[in-house]
Design a protein around this motif. Structure first.
Motif, PDB file in Angstrom:
ATOM      1  N   ALA A   1       0.837  -1.206   0.000  1.00  0.00           N
ATOM      2  CA  ALA A   1       0.000   0.000   0.000  1.00  0.00           C
ATOM      3  C   ALA A   1       0.872   1.257   0.000  1.00  0.00           C
ATOM      4  O   ALA A   1       0.600   2.216  -0.740  1.00  0.00           O
ATOM      5  CB  ALA A   1      -0.932  -0.005   1.205  1.00  0.00           C
ATOM      6  N   VAL A   2       1.918   1.252   0.823  1.00  0.00           N
ATOM      7  CA  VAL A   2       2.813   2.412   0.888  1.00  0.00           C
ATOM      8  C   VAL A   2       3.503   2.610  -0.465  1.00  0.00           C
ATOM      9  O   VAL A   2       3.565   3.732  -0.981  1.00  0.00           O
ATOM     10  CB  VAL A   2       3.852   2.239   2.022  1.00  0.00           C
ATOM     11  CG1 VAL A   2       4.959   3.279   1.911  1.00  0.00           C
ATOM     12  CG2 VAL A   2       3.168   2.324   3.371  1.00  0.00           C
ATOM     13  N   GLN A   3       3.993   1.517  -1.051  1.00  0.00           N
ATOM     14  CA  GLN A   3       4.676   1.624  -2.339  1.00  0.00           C
ATOM     15  C   GLN A   3       3.712   2.137  -3.413  1.00  0.00           C
ATOM     16  O   GLN A   3       4.091   2.955  -4.251  1.00  0.00           O
ATOM     17  CB  GLN A   3       5.256   0.269  -2.745  1.00  0.00           C
ATOM     18  CG  GLN A   3       6.103   0.353  -3.997  1.00  0.00           C
ATOM     19  CD  GLN A   3       6.812  -0.954  -4.304  1.00  0.00           C
ATOM     20  OE1 GLN A   3       6.617  -1.953  -3.626  1.00  0.00           O
ATOM     21  NE2 GLN A   3       7.652  -0.929  -5.325  1.00  0.00           N
ATOM     22  N   ASN A   4       2.483   1.694  -3.378  1.00  0.00           N
ATOM     23  CA  ASN A   4       1.468   2.138  -4.329  1.00  0.00           C
ATOM     24  C   ASN A   4       1.223   3.639  -4.185  1.00  0.00           C
ATOM     25  O   ASN A   4       1.190   4.377  -5.176  1.00  0.00           O
ATOM     26  CB  ASN A   4       0.184   1.334  -4.108  1.00  0.00           C
ATOM     27  CG  ASN A   4      -0.880   1.616  -5.138  1.00  0.00           C
ATOM     28  OD1 ASN A   4      -0.695   2.377  -6.078  1.00  0.00           O
ATOM     29  ND2 ASN A   4      -2.027   1.005  -4.954  1.00  0.00           N
ATOM     30  N   VAL A   5       1.057   4.110  -2.949  1.00  0.00           N
ATOM     31  CA  VAL A   5       0.793   5.534  -2.706  1.00  0.00           C
ATOM     32  C   VAL A   5       1.998   6.386  -3.111  1.00  0.00           C
ATOM     33  O   VAL A   5       1.850   7.421  -3.779  1.00  0.00           O
ATOM     34  CB  VAL A   5       0.415   5.775  -1.223  1.00  0.00           C
ATOM     35  CG1 VAL A   5       0.421   7.254  -0.886  1.00  0.00           C
ATOM     36  CG2 VAL A   5      -0.943   5.169  -0.914  1.00  0.00           C
ATOM     37  N   VAL A   6       3.188   5.941  -2.723  1.00  0.00           N
ATOM     38  CA  VAL A   6       4.396   6.696  -3.075  1.00  0.00           C
ATOM     39  C   VAL A   6       4.535   6.766  -4.594  1.00  0.00           C
ATOM     40  O   VAL A   6       4.834   7.822  -5.161  1.00  0.00           O
ATOM     41  CB  VAL A   6       5.657   6.077  -2.420  1.00  0.00           C
ATOM     42  CG1 VAL A   6       6.930   6.668  -3.008  1.00  0.00           C
ATOM     43  CG2 VAL A   6       5.615   6.278  -0.919  1.00  0.00           C
ATOM     44  N   GLY A   7       4.298   5.636  -5.264  1.00  0.00           N
ATOM     45  CA  GLY A   7       4.364   5.615  -6.727  1.00  0.00           C
ATOM     46  C   GLY A   7       3.369   6.564  -7.345  1.00  0.00           C
ATOM     47  O   GLY A   7       3.657   7.256  -8.327  1.00  0.00           O
ATOM     48  N   SER A   8       2.185   6.649  -6.753  1.00  0.00           N
ATOM     49  CA  SER A   8       1.154   7.556  -7.250  1.00  0.00           C
ATOM     50  C   SER A   8       1.577   9.012  -7.066  1.00  0.00           C
ATOM     51  O   SER A   8       1.394   9.843  -7.948  1.00  0.00           O
ATOM     52  CB  SER A   8      -0.159   7.279  -6.518  1.00  0.00           C
ATOM     53  OG  SER A   8      -1.152   8.175  -6.914  1.00  0.00           O
ATOM     54  N   ILE A   9       2.154   9.306  -5.895  1.00  0.00           N
ATOM     55  CA  ILE A   9       2.568  10.680  -5.588  1.00  0.00           C
ATOM     56  C   ILE A   9       3.696  11.142  -6.506  1.00  0.00           C
ATOM     57  O   ILE A   9       3.671  12.268  -7.023  1.00  0.00           O
ATOM     58  CB  ILE A   9       2.986  10.808  -4.104  1.00  0.00           C
ATOM     59  CG1 ILE A   9       1.760  10.663  -3.208  1.00  0.00           C
ATOM     60  CG2 ILE A   9       3.695  12.126  -3.835  1.00  0.00           C
ATOM     61  CD1 ILE A   9       2.081  10.544  -1.730  1.00  0.00           C
ATOM     62  N   ILE A  10       4.669  10.267  -6.716  1.00  0.00           N
ATOM     63  CA  ILE A  10       5.819  10.675  -7.531  1.00  0.00           C
ATOM     64  C   ILE A  10       5.596  10.389  -9.015  1.00  0.00           C
ATOM     65  O   ILE A  10       6.452  10.701  -9.838  1.00  0.00           O
ATOM     66  CB  ILE A  10       7.130  10.008  -7.045  1.00  0.00           C
ATOM     67  CG1 ILE A  10       7.089   8.491  -7.201  1.00  0.00           C
ATOM     68  CG2 ILE A  10       7.451  10.413  -5.629  1.00  0.00           C
ATOM     69  CD1 ILE A  10       8.418   7.800  -6.912  1.00  0.00           C
ATOM     70  N   GLY A  11       4.464   9.812  -9.356  1.00  0.00           N
ATOM     71  CA  GLY A  11       4.133   9.570 -10.753  1.00  0.00           C
ATOM     72  C   GLY A  11       4.835   8.363 -11.357  1.00  0.00           C
ATOM     73  O   GLY A  11       5.017   8.303 -12.567  1.00  0.00           O
ATOM     74  N   SER A  12       5.189   7.398 -10.515  1.00  0.00           N
ATOM     75  CA  SER A  12       5.868   6.199 -11.009  1.00  0.00           C
ATOM     76  C   SER A  12       4.853   5.069 -11.150  1.00  0.00           C
ATOM     77  O   SER A  12       4.476   4.427 -10.174  1.00  0.00           O
ATOM     78  CB  SER A  12       6.986   5.782 -10.050  1.00  0.00           C
ATOM     79  OG  SER A  12       7.500   4.528 -10.425  1.00  0.00           O
TER      80      SER A  12
END
Length: 179
Positions: free
Chosen positions: A21-32
């Motif tokens: 979940a954290v990796q998904n959110v971080v990816g969403s925030i940084i556009g990855s």
């Protein structure tokens, strides 16, 4: 790879799900989109691990899980039989108008429910105890490098998990039947 790494784990599924979940959110925030996809994949794997950790097959008198087979406490089987026999007596007593047989069946059914519940509690608590002592013993044996003891404790943990899951399965099934 050791057997320990092949075992399913509820705790590991929670950790993996949170990490995903954290990796998904971080990816969403940084556009990855790669990180988002990898995060979703970790969450899906964690969901599958959780399901496998709780997968239980019940046989008369035994439980089977990914970790092994455990024999049910005899009170569980006898209690179930007493419930069935009591219900049959109660039905026949009602059918033929024999209040004594009907009452006897009702009492046997209730006694069977109590007997089965005692067996479930015993299996649940015994399984939980074996899981905890097996996990602690395995960790201690791992620290001392005693691989034989570590495997023995892991087997104790796995047997306890199977026993506990069997009781949980029956308790859940009974709760659903009452709804």
């Amino acid at each position: 790879m050791s057997a320990k790494h092949n075992n399913t784990s509820t705790l590991k599924s929670y950790v993996d799900s949170a990490t995903g979940a954290v990796q998904n959110v971080v990816g969403s925030i940084i556009g990855s989109t790669g990180d988002e996809a990898e995060g979703r994949a970790k969450q899906q794997k964690a969901d599958a691990e959780y399901d496998a950790s709780h997968a239980t097959a019940k046989l008369p008198g035994a439980t089977i899980t990914a970790e092994g087979v455990a024999k049910d406490d005899p009170n569980r089987t006898a209690g179930s039989w007493n419930q069935t026999a009591g219900s049959a007596k109660e039905f026949v007593g009602g059918l033929v108008g024999n209040e004594s047989l009907k009452q006897s069946g009702r009492e046997q059914n209730l006694a069977g429910q109590e007997q089965e519940a005692r067996g479930q509690v015993k299996d649940y608590t015994s399984g939980l105890g074996d899981r905890v002592s097996g996990a602690v013993g395995s960790a201690a044996a791992g620290l001392t490098g005693d691989r034989v003891k570590q495997a023995e404790y892991q087997n104790q943990h796995d047997a306890g998990k199977t026993q506990q899951r069997g009781a949980e399965h029956d308790i859940q099934k009974q709760a659903e039947a009452r709804q």
